[in-house]
Scaffold this motif. Structure first.
Motif, PDB file in Angstrom:
ATOM      1  N   SER A 198      -2.022   6.865 -12.489  1.00  0.00           N
ATOM      2  CA  SER A 198      -1.552   6.008 -11.398  1.00  0.00           C
ATOM      3  C   SER A 198      -1.243   4.629 -11.957  1.00  0.00           C
ATOM      4  O   SER A 198      -1.956   4.112 -12.815  1.00  0.00           O
ATOM      5  CB  SER A 198      -2.609   5.905 -10.294  1.00  0.00           C
ATOM      6  OG  SER A 198      -3.804   5.336 -10.802  1.00  0.00           O
ATOM      7  N   ILE A 199      -0.128   4.039 -11.460  1.00  0.00           N
ATOM      8  CA  ILE A 199       0.292   2.697 -11.863  1.00  0.00           C
ATOM      9  C   ILE A 199       0.190   1.802 -10.634  1.00  0.00           C
ATOM     10  O   ILE A 199       0.667   2.160  -9.546  1.00  0.00           O
ATOM     11  CB  ILE A 199       1.719   2.700 -12.435  1.00  0.00           C
ATOM     12  CG1 ILE A 199       1.776   3.628 -13.666  1.00  0.00           C
ATOM     13  CG2 ILE A 199       2.172   1.296 -12.805  1.00  0.00           C
ATOM     14  CD1 ILE A 199       3.173   3.783 -14.241  1.00  0.00           C
ATOM     15  N   HIS A 200      -0.426   0.661 -10.792  1.00  0.00           N
ATOM     16  CA  HIS A 200      -0.677  -0.267  -9.690  1.00  0.00           C
ATOM     17  C   HIS A 200       0.041  -1.575  -9.984  1.00  0.00           C
ATOM     18  O   HIS A 200       0.198  -1.986 -11.154  1.00  0.00           O
ATOM     19  CB  HIS A 200      -2.178  -0.527  -9.542  1.00  0.00           C
ATOM     20  CG  HIS A 200      -2.975   0.715  -9.293  1.00  0.00           C
ATOM     21  ND1 HIS A 200      -3.542   1.020  -8.081  1.00  0.00           N
ATOM     22  CD2 HIS A 200      -3.303   1.749 -10.119  1.00  0.00           C
ATOM     23  CE1 HIS A 200      -4.191   2.159  -8.159  1.00  0.00           C
ATOM     24  NE2 HIS A 200      -4.054   2.631  -9.400  1.00  0.00           N
ATOM     25  N   ASP A 201       0.439  -2.256  -8.910  1.00  0.00           N
ATOM     26  CA  ASP A 201       1.048  -3.564  -9.076  1.00  0.00           C
ATOM     27  C   ASP A 201      -0.021  -4.633  -9.204  1.00  0.00           C
ATOM     28  O   ASP A 201      -1.225  -4.325  -9.287  1.00  0.00           O
ATOM     29  CB  ASP A 201       2.015  -3.865  -7.920  1.00  0.00           C
ATOM     30  CG  ASP A 201       1.311  -3.871  -6.568  1.00  0.00           C
ATOM     31  OD1 ASP A 201       0.042  -3.899  -6.544  1.00  0.00           O
ATOM     32  OD2 ASP A 201       1.993  -3.834  -5.535  1.00  0.00           O
ATOM     33  N   ALA A 202       0.419  -5.892  -9.203  1.00  0.00           N
ATOM     34  CA  ALA A 202      -0.527  -6.995  -9.428  1.00  0.00           C
ATOM     35  C   ALA A 202      -1.543  -7.110  -8.302  1.00  0.00           C
ATOM     36  O   ALA A 202      -2.615  -7.691  -8.494  1.00  0.00           O
ATOM     37  CB  ALA A 202       0.243  -8.314  -9.570  1.00  0.00           C
ATOM     38  N   GLN A 203      -1.267  -6.525  -7.119  1.00  0.00           N
ATOM     39  CA  GLN A 203      -2.222  -6.564  -6.015  1.00  0.00           C
ATOM     40  C   GLN A 203      -3.095  -5.319  -5.961  1.00  0.00           C
ATOM     41  O   GLN A 203      -3.930  -5.178  -5.074  1.00  0.00           O
ATOM     42  CB  GLN A 203      -1.476  -6.730  -4.674  1.00  0.00           C
ATOM     43  CG  GLN A 203      -0.898  -8.112  -4.449  1.00  0.00           C
ATOM     44  CD  GLN A 203       0.309  -8.374  -5.320  1.00  0.00           C
ATOM     45  OE1 GLN A 203       1.126  -7.473  -5.532  1.00  0.00           O
ATOM     46  NE2 GLN A 203       0.423  -9.598  -5.831  1.00  0.00           N
ATOM     47  N   GLY A 204      -2.878  -4.417  -6.868  1.00  0.00           N
ATOM     48  CA  GLY A 204      -3.687  -3.202  -6.921  1.00  0.00           C
ATOM     49  C   GLY A 204      -3.141  -2.057  -6.104  1.00  0.00           C
ATOM     50  O   GLY A 204      -3.768  -0.994  -6.016  1.00  0.00           O
ATOM     51  N   THR A 205      -1.977  -2.224  -5.490  1.00  0.00           N
ATOM     52  CA  THR A 205      -1.375  -1.164  -4.690  1.00  0.00           C
ATOM     53  C   THR A 205      -0.764  -0.113  -5.607  1.00  0.00           C
ATOM     54  O   THR A 205      -0.142  -0.439  -6.626  1.00  0.00           O
ATOM     55  CB  THR A 205      -0.297  -1.735  -3.755  1.00  0.00           C
ATOM     56  OG1 THR A 205      -0.883  -2.758  -2.942  1.00  0.00           O
ATOM     57  CG2 THR A 205       0.287  -0.651  -2.865  1.00  0.00           C
ATOM     58  N   ILE A 206      -0.915   1.141  -5.233  1.00  0.00           N
ATOM     59  CA  ILE A 206      -0.365   2.239  -6.031  1.00  0.00           C
ATOM     60  C   ILE A 206       1.151   2.236  -5.896  1.00  0.00           C
ATOM     61  O   ILE A 206       1.694   2.288  -4.776  1.00  0.00           O
ATOM     62  CB  ILE A 206      -0.934   3.585  -5.581  1.00  0.00           C
ATOM     63  CG1 ILE A 206      -2.461   3.611  -5.750  1.00  0.00           C
ATOM     64  CG2 ILE A 206      -0.310   4.736  -6.354  1.00  0.00           C
ATOM     65  CD1 ILE A 206      -3.112   4.868  -5.202  1.00  0.00           C
ATOM     66  N   ILE A 207       1.864   2.200  -7.013  1.00  0.00           N
ATOM     67  CA  ILE A 207       3.325   2.236  -6.993  1.00  0.00           C
ATOM     68  C   ILE A 207       3.870   3.469  -7.703  1.00  0.00           C
ATOM     69  O   ILE A 207       5.051   3.781  -7.586  1.00  0.00           O
ATOM     70  CB  ILE A 207       3.913   0.961  -7.626  1.00  0.00           C
ATOM     71  CG1 ILE A 207       3.451   0.822  -9.077  1.00  0.00           C
ATOM     72  CG2 ILE A 207       3.534  -0.263  -6.808  1.00  0.00           C
ATOM     73  CD1 ILE A 207       4.092  -0.362  -9.803  1.00  0.00           C
TER      74      ILE A 207
END
Length: 894
Positions: A198-207
């Motif tokens: 899983s790849i997350h953005d700077a806010q920790g949301t899964i993208i």
């Protein structure tokens, strides 16, 4: 280069070539030349990197030379078109425009090399064809020079700019294609990772999720934010404790930390508990700023559960290992003890960690712990059980090692050691498992039991052997039978001595009880000095009664075959005289069946003693043996009385046998007459009219009954003769096969509805010395039984067979009801009849006899020197047989 080299002085040329006679300024000129060469190489490299082949060309035209050819051709075409426009339009002022356009096209498609060639060629063609005078390379006016220089300047600028732009464009296309390829490769790598990515953005949301990550998260949670992760996934530690948001792998990665194999517990898309290891790392942009995080999750549910189960099993095995009551230790192949349980530590006297460490050292262990055989022989190291097991031997059952060991705390223990080799998966021996069972108490009990059994055996021998011939020192007894009136007292005294020896008590006395009157008779006492023994006998009351004791309850318990423990210091016994200072007395009943015939008393004097259950049981057993002594005396008296009755009965039996013989003889005469008359009447009636058929059947039945009665009388007469030893035989040489064949033919006539199959030896003599009529009587009796107890529709087989021991065998086999093993042992007895077996033959065999036939057959065959027997299986059939000795050639016994 050639122009420059030609302009150089000779000395410079020599310097370049490396002449040893260099002038002082040669270094400076060499540096300038070197810088020029570097500049030339840079320009050449630039032209190489900015010269390319367009991708739109067909593959076969993609050659560097083709660009140069196109560049020249385009300049020629541009000049031709310019000449055309000048010819058509004399005032045409853009003479080099088409050439510049060609240079631009070449620069955009082939790059700097062909473009530079196109610029030079175009300038030369313009100078040759366009400015006057035409068709000559002369620059005779400032205008022409300016035009040519401008053309070259514009051409070279276009070459540099266009080729640079095209180079950048192509590099961008290559980079874009490379990025597309790398992106595809990255997608493939992410998909092939053996875990959820899983790849997350700077806010920790899964993208981004790979397929496994999407499967674990589910569609509803595929875009979960960091704040909702705890609620969405229920992330916990493996033990079930909630995991704080700041401890999440994503949070830690967004803070710049690299997380490796962090174990967590969460709920999958189906709401099931899963165990995983998570690795996380931050993602940086081109400026090094964290703008996301990547997580790789590996599902370890099965591994975690198996490890937990293995740990549970290991804990259980450890608990089981420690709870084993036998001493268990594991011995490695380098002579080291790797494990031991608490029972083994207790057995070896290991009470502290220091003792354990000493015991783990082979040299210390050998110096402090010794092992011997039961006979006391010291064992070497190679003879120890663990050494034998390490050589591949399995110790179990009768092969177990029986040892006597000296423990660390100085105790001597007897142990039984069993065990087996321990091997790895490749079958290599890596150690030994030994189980040590402490058998010290069991061996002591066995020895004590053996001593007790020997004493009881001596007591049993004392019941039947004369006490006068018993050696009190050795305990050996003679085999002389007991006789005389004082036998019971002497045997009882011997048993009392053995009781003292086994139990170690001080005194033992035996008292008999008359069953009818319950009067007490003391018969033995041991453990007293001679003077006290005489006094004891003198003090015994005359005509004392069993119920004269002070406590009737104890008397009732004694009558109930119960062992009594009487404390002489407690009432009511403390008031009675106690000349021997007895503290506690044990009284064991002596019972024959349910009848009390006496009791045995023993004590340890004034010594304090606690009676064990084994001692009480042994005293009771001795009492039972002593009861047998008294009961035997009574039986001996009864046997003497019965002897006279037996003589009288024997005389009565003799007179009865004489009576039977006389009666049978008297009955024989009238029966013979009746039989003859009946046979005559039957023959006459056979020729009479048909209306006499019924009378004929009645007479035939009468004849059959008379025949049975005649047989009965014959049996009674034979019984009488056998009992009085008057059964006479008329022996003569005869052929047994002929006797058997004649008897079978006669039975076939008597039983026309039955099938009798006969098998005789071919071309062999079966000559015997016998009474032919008596042998025929035996065969007839066997056949009659076969008819009587087999089915009518089944055959009877008669076989005559020669034996290897000069015997001839006659066997008659039927397929009837058969006999049990118990019945087979009784059928040869006089008057024995088989019960529970119904007659299966025709009505002619309905009379089962008096049980005399087989007894008479046995007597006849045995008087001929033969033997009889039967082989039978219930519900299958029976085979009755007898054997007779063959008559040797040239010998006739009469």
């Amino acid at each position: 280069m050639s122009v420059e080299q030609s302009s150089l002085p000779p000395s410079n040329t020599n310097n370049i070539l490396g002449s040893e006679q260099a002038p002082p300024n040669s270094t400076k000129d060499g540096s300038a030349l070197k810088r020029f060469a570097q500049l030339w190489r840079a320009i050449y490299h630039w032209f190489l990197t900015h010269t390319f082949i367009p991708s739109w060309l067909p593959k076969r035209w993609r050659h560097a030379t083709f660009g140069y050819v196109i560049a020249i051709l385009l300049q020629i075409l541009a000049i031709l078109l310019t000449l055309f426009f000048v010819k058509v339009f004399p005032s045409f002022a853009f003479n080099g425009l088409l050439g510049v356009l060609g240079i631009a096209l070449i620069a955009l498609n082939w790059g700097a090399g062909p473009s530079a060639v196109a610029t030079v060629v175009g300038a030369g063609l313009i100078d040759y064809f366009i400015p006057p005078p035409s068709f000559s390379w002369t620059l005779n006016s400032a205008k022409s020079i300016v035009e040519i220089l401008l053309f070259l300047l514009v051409g070279f600028i276009l070459t540099v700019v266009a080729s640079r732009i095209e180079r950048v464009r192509q590099d961008a296309e290559i980079l874009a294609a490379s990025l597309t390829t790398e992106r595809s490769r990255l997608e493939a790598v992410i998909e092939t990772v053996p875990g959820a990515v899983s790849i997350h953005d700077a806010q920790g949301t899964i993208i981004k999720l790979n397929s496994m990550g999407l499967q674990n998260a589910g569609a509803d949670r595929s875009n979960a934010t960091l704040g909702s992760s705890q609620e969405a996934f229920a992330v916990r530690t493996p033990t079930g404790a909630p995991l704080a948001l700041e401890d999440f792998p994503v949070t830690r990665a967004l803070h710049g930390e690299t997380v490796s194999d962090m174990k967590v517990r969460y709920l999958d898309a189906d709401g099931r508990d899963r165990f995983s290891t998570i690795s996380a790392a931050p993602l940086h942009d081109t400026e090094g700023t964290i703008d996301g995080a990547v997580l790789i999750t590996h599902d370890i549910t099965d591994l975690y559960l198996s490890e937990r189960e293995a740990a549970t099993h290991a804990s259980e095995l450890e608990a089981i290992f420690e709870s084993i009551t036998d001493g268990v230790f594991v011995f490695s192949n380098n002579q080291q003890i790797s494990r031991m349980n608490s029972a083994f530590r207790e057995l070896m006297g290991i009470t502290s960690q220091i003792d354990a460490e000493r015991f783990f050292q082979p040299d210390e262990r050998r110096s402090q712990v010794t092992a011997r055989t039961e006979s006391g022989q010291l064992l070497s190291y190679d003879q120890l059980p663990q050494s034998r097991i390490l050589r591949g031997e399995v110790l179990k059952g009768a092969n177990a090692a029986e040892l006597v060991i000296q423990t660390l705390d100085g105790r001597t223990r007897e142990v039984s050691v069993s065990g087996a080799p321990v091997r790895n998966q490749d079958g290599q021996l890596i150690g030994a498992l030994c189980i040590c069972r402490d058998v010290t108490e069991r061996r002591q009990l066995e020895r004590r039991t053996q001593e007790t059994l020997r004493a009881l055996l001596a007591m049993a021998e004392a019941l039947v052997l004369t006490p006068e011939h018993t050696s009190k020192s050795t305990g050996k007894l003679t085999t002389q039978k007991l006789e005389g009136p004082n036998t019971a007292s002497k045997v009882a005294e011997r048993m009392a001595e053995l009781t003292c020896s086994v139990l170690g008590c001080q005194r033992v006395s035996i008292t008999a009880v008359e069953p009818e009157t319950e009067i007490l008779y003391p018969i033995a006492v041991v453990g007293l000095p001679p003077e006290q023994e005489r006094q004891w006998w003198a003090e015994q009351p005359q005509d004392a009664h069993l119920h004269d004791g002070p406590d009737p309850i104890l008397t009732a318990r004694l009558l109930a075959n119960e062992v009594l423990l009487i404390d002489m210091r407690e009432p009511p016994f403390n008031a009675a005289p106690n000349p021997y200072n007895i503290h506690v007395m044990l009284v064991a009943p002596m019972c024959a069946g349910n009848q009390l015939v006496g009791f045995l008393s023993l004590d340890y004097g004034e010594n304090e003693h606690s009676y064990t259950s084994e001692e009480i049981a042994l005293a009771k057993a001795v009492g039972q043996l002593a009861a047998l002594v008294i009961e035997r005396e009574r039986l001996l008296r009864e046997r003497a009385d019965a002897h006279a009755s037996e003589l009288a009965l024997r005389e009565a039996n003799r007179r009865m046998d004489e009576f039977l013989g006389m009666t049978s003889h008297e009955l024989k005469t009238p029966l013979t007459s009746i039989k003859g008359n009946t046979q005559l009447t039957v023959r006459q009636l056979h020729n009479s009219m048909q209306n006499m058929q019924k009378m004929q059947e009645m007479m035939v039945s009468t004849e059959r009954q008379i025949r049975l009665l005649d047989r009965l009388v014959d049996d009674l007469l034979d019984i009488s003769r056998t009992q009085s030893h008057q059964l006479q035989l008329s022996l003569a040489s005869c052929d047994l096969s002929t006797i058997v064949q004649d008897t079978v033919e006669e039975q076939r006539r008597v039983w026309p509805t039955r099938t009798i199959r006969l098998t005789l030896p071919e071309n062999k003599q079966t000559t015997i010395n016998a009474d032919a009529s008596r042998i025929s009587q035996v065969i007839t009796n066997y056949l009659s039984n076969a008819h009587r107890y087999s089915f009518v529709d089944r055959p009877i087989d008669v076989t005559v067979q020669l034996q290897e021991d000069q015997q001839v065998l006659v066997a008659i086999e039927d397929q009837g009801t058969g006999l049990s093993e118990e019945e087979q042992s009784y059928i040869w007895e006089r008057f024995h009849r088989v019960h529970g077996i119904e007659v299966e033959g025709s009505t002619q065999s309905a009379y089962a006899g008096l049980g005399l036939g087989l007894y008479i057959c046995k007597t006849i065959i045995e008087q001929h020197g033969g033997s009889v027997g039967v082989e039978s299986t219930p519900d299958v059939g029976s085979t009755f047989w007898f054997t007779l000795p063959l008559l040797h050639e040239g010998k006739t016994e009469l």
